[in-house]
Structure formats: C-alpha cells, structure tokens
Design a protein around this motif. Structure first.
Motif, PDB file in Angstrom:
ATOM      1  N   PHE A 153       0.835  -1.206   0.000  1.00  0.00           N
ATOM      2  CA  PHE A 153       0.000   0.000   0.000  1.00  0.00           C
ATOM      3  C   PHE A 153       0.867   1.253   0.000  1.00  0.00           C
ATOM      4  O   PHE A 153       0.596   2.211  -0.724  1.00  0.00           O
ATOM      5  N   LEU A 154       1.924   1.252   0.792  1.00  0.00           N
ATOM      6  CA  LEU A 154       2.816   2.414   0.859  1.00  0.00           C
ATOM      7  C   LEU A 154       3.464   2.673  -0.493  1.00  0.00           C
ATOM      8  O   LEU A 154       3.598   3.827  -0.918  1.00  0.00           O
ATOM      9  N   LEU A 155       3.840   1.620  -1.185  1.00  0.00           N
ATOM     10  CA  LEU A 155       4.438   1.763  -2.509  1.00  0.00           C
ATOM     11  C   LEU A 155       3.487   2.475  -3.458  1.00  0.00           C
ATOM     12  O   LEU A 155       3.887   3.352  -4.233  1.00  0.00           O
ATOM     13  N   GLU A 156       2.208   2.138  -3.380  1.00  0.00           N
ATOM     14  CA  GLU A 156       1.211   2.771  -4.248  1.00  0.00           C
ATOM     15  C   GLU A 156       1.084   4.265  -3.940  1.00  0.00           C
ATOM     16  O   GLU A 156       1.039   5.100  -4.850  1.00  0.00           O
ATOM     17  N   VAL A 157       1.078   4.611  -2.658  1.00  0.00           N
ATOM     18  CA  VAL A 157       0.959   6.016  -2.273  1.00  0.00           C
ATOM     19  C   VAL A 157       2.182   6.803  -2.724  1.00  0.00           C
ATOM     20  O   VAL A 157       2.075   7.908  -3.273  1.00  0.00           O
ATOM     21  N   LEU A 158       3.367   6.243  -2.539  1.00  0.00           N
ATOM     22  CA  LEU A 158       4.595   6.945  -2.898  1.00  0.00           C
ATOM     23  C   LEU A 158       4.803   7.034  -4.407  1.00  0.00           C
ATOM     24  O   LEU A 158       5.567   7.881  -4.879  1.00  0.00           O
ATOM     25  N   SER A 159       4.152   6.171  -5.149  1.00  0.00           N
ATOM     26  CA  SER A 159       4.279   6.219  -6.608  1.00  0.00           C
ATOM     27  C   SER A 159       3.485   7.381  -7.199  1.00  0.00           C
ATOM     28  O   SER A 159       3.945   8.029  -8.145  1.00  0.00           O
ATOM     29  N   ASP A 160       2.304   7.658  -6.655  1.00  0.00           N
ATOM     30  CA  ASP A 160       1.423   8.678  -7.235  1.00  0.00           C
ATOM     31  C   ASP A 160       1.260   9.913  -6.358  1.00  0.00           C
ATOM     32  O   ASP A 160       0.795  10.948  -6.831  1.00  0.00           O
ATOM     33  N   PHE A 161       1.615   9.819  -5.095  1.00  0.00           N
ATOM     34  CA  PHE A 161       1.368  10.899  -4.134  1.00  0.00           C
ATOM     35  C   PHE A 161      -0.082  11.377  -4.235  1.00  0.00           C
ATOM     36  O   PHE A 161      -0.370  12.569  -4.281  1.00  0.00           O
ATOM     37  N   ALA A 162      -0.955  10.388  -4.296  1.00  0.00           N
ATOM     38  CA  ALA A 162      -2.393  10.656  -4.356  1.00  0.00           C
ATOM     39  C   ALA A 162      -3.125   9.491  -3.711  1.00  0.00           C
ATOM     40  O   ALA A 162      -2.635   8.353  -3.739  1.00  0.00           O
ATOM     41  N   ILE A 163      -4.262   9.789  -3.099  1.00  0.00           N
ATOM     42  CA  ILE A 163      -5.077   8.731  -2.510  1.00  0.00           C
ATOM     43  C   ILE A 163      -6.528   8.982  -2.910  1.00  0.00           C
ATOM     44  O   ILE A 163      -6.926  10.103  -3.196  1.00  0.00           O
ATOM     45  N   SER A 164      -7.276   7.905  -2.947  1.00  0.00           N
ATOM     46  CA  SER A 164      -8.681   8.000  -3.321  1.00  0.00           C
ATOM     47  C   SER A 164      -9.549   7.759  -2.096  1.00  0.00           C
ATOM     48  O   SER A 164      -9.420   6.723  -1.429  1.00  0.00           O
ATOM     49  N   VAL A 165     -10.407   8.739  -1.795  1.00  0.00           N
ATOM     50  CA  VAL A 165     -11.398   8.594  -0.734  1.00  0.00           C
ATOM     51  C   VAL A 165     -12.741   8.399  -1.440  1.00  0.00           C
ATOM     52  O   VAL A 165     -13.220   9.322  -2.107  1.00  0.00           O
ATOM     53  N   PRO A 166     -13.324   7.217  -1.374  1.00  0.00           N
ATOM     54  CA  PRO A 166     -14.527   6.937  -2.163  1.00  0.00           C
ATOM     55  C   PRO A 166     -15.616   8.003  -2.033  1.00  0.00           C
ATOM     56  O   PRO A 166     -16.271   8.354  -3.018  1.00  0.00           O
ATOM     57  N   GLU A 167     -15.795   8.534  -0.836  1.00  0.00           N
ATOM     58  CA  GLU A 167     -16.871   9.502  -0.621  1.00  0.00           C
ATOM     59  C   GLU A 167     -16.511  10.900  -1.113  1.00  0.00           C
ATOM     60  O   GLU A 167     -17.391  11.745  -1.295  1.00  0.00           O
ATOM     61  N   LEU A 168     -15.209  11.182  -1.312  1.00  0.00           N
ATOM     62  CA  LEU A 168     -14.781  12.538  -1.667  1.00  0.00           C
ATOM     63  C   LEU A 168     -14.056  12.632  -3.001  1.00  0.00           C
ATOM     64  O   LEU A 168     -13.940  13.710  -3.575  1.00  0.00           O
ATOM     65  N   GLY A 169     -13.515  11.532  -3.467  1.00  0.00           N
ATOM     66  CA  GLY A 169     -12.741  11.548  -4.703  1.00  0.00           C
ATOM     67  C   GLY A 169     -11.249  11.449  -4.431  1.00  0.00           C
ATOM     68  O   GLY A 169     -10.824  11.020  -3.353  1.00  0.00           O
ATOM     69  N   THR A 170     -10.443  11.867  -5.389  1.00  0.00           N
ATOM     70  CA  THR A 170      -8.987  11.745  -5.286  1.00  0.00           C
ATOM     71  C   THR A 170      -8.388  12.992  -4.646  1.00  0.00           C
ATOM     72  O   THR A 170      -8.719  14.110  -5.023  1.00  0.00           O
ATOM     73  N   ILE A 171      -7.508  12.766  -3.693  1.00  0.00           N
ATOM     74  CA  ILE A 171      -6.757  13.848  -3.059  1.00  0.00           C
ATOM     75  C   ILE A 171      -5.302  13.698  -3.487  1.00  0.00           C
ATOM     76  O   ILE A 171      -4.676  12.679  -3.211  1.00  0.00           O
ATOM     77  N   ARG A 172      -4.800  14.704  -4.172  1.00  0.00           N
ATOM     78  CA  ARG A 172      -3.448  14.636  -4.726  1.00  0.00           C
ATOM     79  C   ARG A 172      -2.585  15.748  -4.135  1.00  0.00           C
ATOM     80  O   ARG A 172      -3.055  16.871  -3.913  1.00  0.00           O
ATOM     81  N   ALA A 173      -1.324  15.439  -3.875  1.00  0.00           N
ATOM     82  CA  ALA A 173      -0.410  16.436  -3.322  1.00  0.00           C
ATOM     83  C   ALA A 173      -0.105  17.502  -4.364  1.00  0.00           C
ATOM     84  O   ALA A 173       0.270  17.174  -5.494  1.00  0.00           O
ATOM     85  N   GLU A 174      -0.281  18.755  -3.987  1.00  0.00           N
ATOM     86  CA  GLU A 174       0.089  19.846  -4.886  1.00  0.00           C
ATOM     87  C   GLU A 174       1.597  19.868  -5.086  1.00  0.00           C
ATOM     88  O   GLU A 174       2.090  20.033  -6.194  1.00  0.00           O
ATOM     89  N   HIS A 175       2.336  19.697  -4.003  1.00  0.00           N
ATOM     90  CA  HIS A 175       3.786  19.538  -4.036  1.00  0.00           C
ATOM     91  C   HIS A 175       4.092  18.312  -3.185  1.00  0.00           C
ATOM     92  O   HIS A 175       3.865  18.340  -1.969  1.00  0.00           O
ATOM     93  N   PRO A 176       4.597  17.229  -3.770  1.00  0.00           N
ATOM     94  CA  PRO A 176       4.871  16.021  -2.987  1.00  0.00           C
ATOM     95  C   PRO A 176       5.799  16.309  -1.814  1.00  0.00           C
ATOM     96  O   PRO A 176       6.716  17.135  -1.927  1.00  0.00           O
ATOM     97  N   PRO A 177       5.570  15.666  -0.687  1.00  0.00           N
ATOM     98  CA  PRO A 177       6.450  15.880   0.468  1.00  0.00           C
ATOM     99  C   PRO A 177       7.823  15.270   0.227  1.00  0.00           C
ATOM    100  O   PRO A 177       7.994  14.380  -0.610  1.00  0.00           O
ATOM    101  N   VAL A 178       8.811  15.763   0.954  1.00  0.00           N
ATOM    102  CA  VAL A 178      10.097  15.081   1.031  1.00  0.00           C
ATOM    103  C   VAL A 178       9.875  13.837   1.875  1.00  0.00           C
ATOM    104  O   VAL A 178       9.336  13.921   2.976  1.00  0.00           O
ATOM    105  N   VAL A 179      10.260  12.681   1.372  1.00  0.00           N
ATOM    106  CA  VAL A 179       9.968  11.420   2.057  1.00  0.00           C
ATOM    107  C   VAL A 179      11.260  10.738   2.480  1.00  0.00           C
ATOM    108  O   VAL A 179      12.172  10.551   1.667  1.00  0.00           O
TER     109      VAL A 179
END
Length: 299
Positions: A153-179
């Motif tokens: 799951f972490l790999l998926e988040v770090l690949s796109d820097f976006a997550i999907s909340v079914p009730e709200l839609g996709t939340i994407r980082a405007e500027h990806p964090p330093v990880v």
C-alpha cells in the motif's frame, strides 16, 4: 513522478546541504549528503537502512528543520493498516451531527447522508496530512516492522502521491512531500519499494566522527570525555552483544556523565552509568565480566 519539491531548489550541492545539516548539529559524510541531496533534487523518497541508533530518524528531523517544513511521522508497527496511516472517519462527530439533524427535523435523507461524509468529518492520518501539507517532510519510520500488505500500500501512495477517498474523490499532493523511509533491517523490505527510492546504508561513524558528533550535540562535553565515550562505544560494537550501542546511546552516555559532573570516565563511573548505553542485563554482565578497565583503556 516528476518534479522537485520546491523547498529543495535553494540547496545547490551536497556540500551545501551537509553544511546546512551541520548548522543544526547533524554531521554527515559525503555519501549521505549526496544521497540526501539527490533525493531532494530528483523528488524521490530516500530509503535509509542501518542498525538502530545510527542517525536515520534524526536525519529526517534535521532535514525538516533545514527546509523549514513540518515533520510528519508515521511510526510503523506490526498490524498497521491503511486506515491508521491514511485517514479515518470521525464517527463520534458524525453521530452527533446525525442526532442534531434529527432533532432539527431534517427529512432529506440523501442530503443528510452526503453531509455525514463531508471533509470536515475526515480524520487525516500521517500519509494524508503529508499530502495536504506543503511543504512537509514525511518520515516513514521502521517500515520493516510493518506487514507486507502495508508495504505494498505504501508503494502505491509513494508512486502517485495521491489517494482515493470513495466519498470525496482523489486527493493529490500539490507539491509532494520530502519522504524519508527508514529500516533497521529486522526483515528484508521488498525490492519494489526500494526501487522506488534512492537507497543509502548508514554505518556506525568512525571514532573521529563520533567524537565530533558528541561534542557538536553536547558542547559541554570535555574533549577527553567525548573521546573516552566514543572509544568505549566503538569497542562495545565489536563485542558479542545482544544490542550494541548506536550513536544515540553514546550521546545518552555522554549526557549522563556531563549531568553528573564527570570530566574523565573511570571504571567505577562506567559501572554506575552503564544502563545509559547498554539496555540488556546480559550485555551489561558480559561487559563487566570482561573488565571495564580494558573497555576504557587508551589506544
């Protein structure tokens, strides 16, 4: 993922980054400074692996101070799941809202259901907070303690820097964090996650560097005492111990000695303060049996 975290553009070279880290009392060698600089410049996560206490977590903390960004920490552990790392719904607040609506006589069920899953009821956990906070430094600490499923799951988040909340839609980082991802190598982390990152193995510091770290972090430590602590720590790491000390334990030992007003470490004082550097009874007994005078001897 392309693009560069905008806070990194002010750092022109690994040497400059090493200097900035040094100003915040973190001393790193050329290899670590280069890996850290490239992670910033290329917008890639930095995967730090090494034994406990070598400074992996501290690097992320110091990097956040250098960049003037908040540190958002996700501490991994066995059983950690996506909801604990990403987001959850605030059920008590949703229930209060539902009861208030019922008391007010709201009859529009569809509207009420929509309101229950409004953004104000979403509890952002570390991963979501990092995506929504600009700038930020995301520390995924001790990823080797998490399960394989969470690692995927972490790999998926770090690949796109976006997550999907079914009730709200996709939340994407405007500027990806330093990880910064750390591992104590209690188990092997999957190659897929490592390939996503820039990798660096942190060794224990040399004697000279450890003395410099102690004196930099604890300016009140006498040079001779810092040398004795560093030399003893180096020898303890070469012994057959259950848990050899890291730099963190060397600093704890030095700080304890300074607090006691000690300027030179002798066997009696070492015996009384051994619990600051060795955290297993078996290790303490083994070291005492081997002779503390030999541990503290010069050369």
């Amino acid at each position: 993922m392309s693009g560069v975290v905008h806070t990194s553009t002010a750092v022109a070279s690994p040497a400059e980054l090493a200097g900035l880290l040094d100003r915040h009392a973190y001393l790193c060698d050329d290899g670590l400074a280069t890996a850290c600089f490239l992670a910033l410049r290329m917008g890639r996560p930095l995967f730090l692996e090494g034994e406990a206490g070598v400074g992996k977590t501290e690097l992320a903390k110091t990097l956040a101070r250098v960049l003037g960004a908040p540190l958002i920490r996700l501490q991994c552990y066995e059983g950690l799941d996506a909801s604990q790392a990403l987001y959850d719904w605030d059920f008590p607040r949703q229930l209060l809202h539902l009861r208030a609506a019922e008391a007010a006589g709201v009859a529009d069920v569809a509207r009420l259901e929509g309101e229950l899953y409004d953004r104000r009821f979403l509890l952002a956990r570390p991963l979501l907070r990092a995506l929504e906070t600009t700038p930020s430094v995301l520390l995924v600490d001790e990823v080797d303690r998490a399960d394989d499923e969470f690692e995927a799951f972490l790999l998926e988040v770090l690949s796109d820097f976006a997550i999907s909340v079914p009730e709200l839609g996709t939340i994407r980082a405007e500027h990806p964090p330093v990880v910064v991802v750390t591992s104590n190598r209690t188990r092997e982390v999957h190659d897929a996650l490592k390939r996503r990152c820039l990798y660096h193995w942190l060794e224990h510091p040399s004697y000279e560097r450890e003395v410099a770290i102690i004196r930099r972090r604890l300016p009140g430590t006498a040079e001779n005492l810092a040398g004795q602590v560093a030399r003893a720590a180096q020898r303890l790491r070469g012994a057959d111990l259950l848990k050899p000390p890291g730099v963190a334990e060397s600093l704890d030992w030095a700080e304890a000695l300074v607090a006691l007003g000690v300027r030179e470490l002798d066997p009696e004082t070492a015996a009384r303060t051994l619990g600051t550097v060795l955290k297993y009874r078996e290790d303490q007994e083994r070291v005492v049996a081997g002779g503390l005078a030999a541990l503290l001897g010069g050369g």
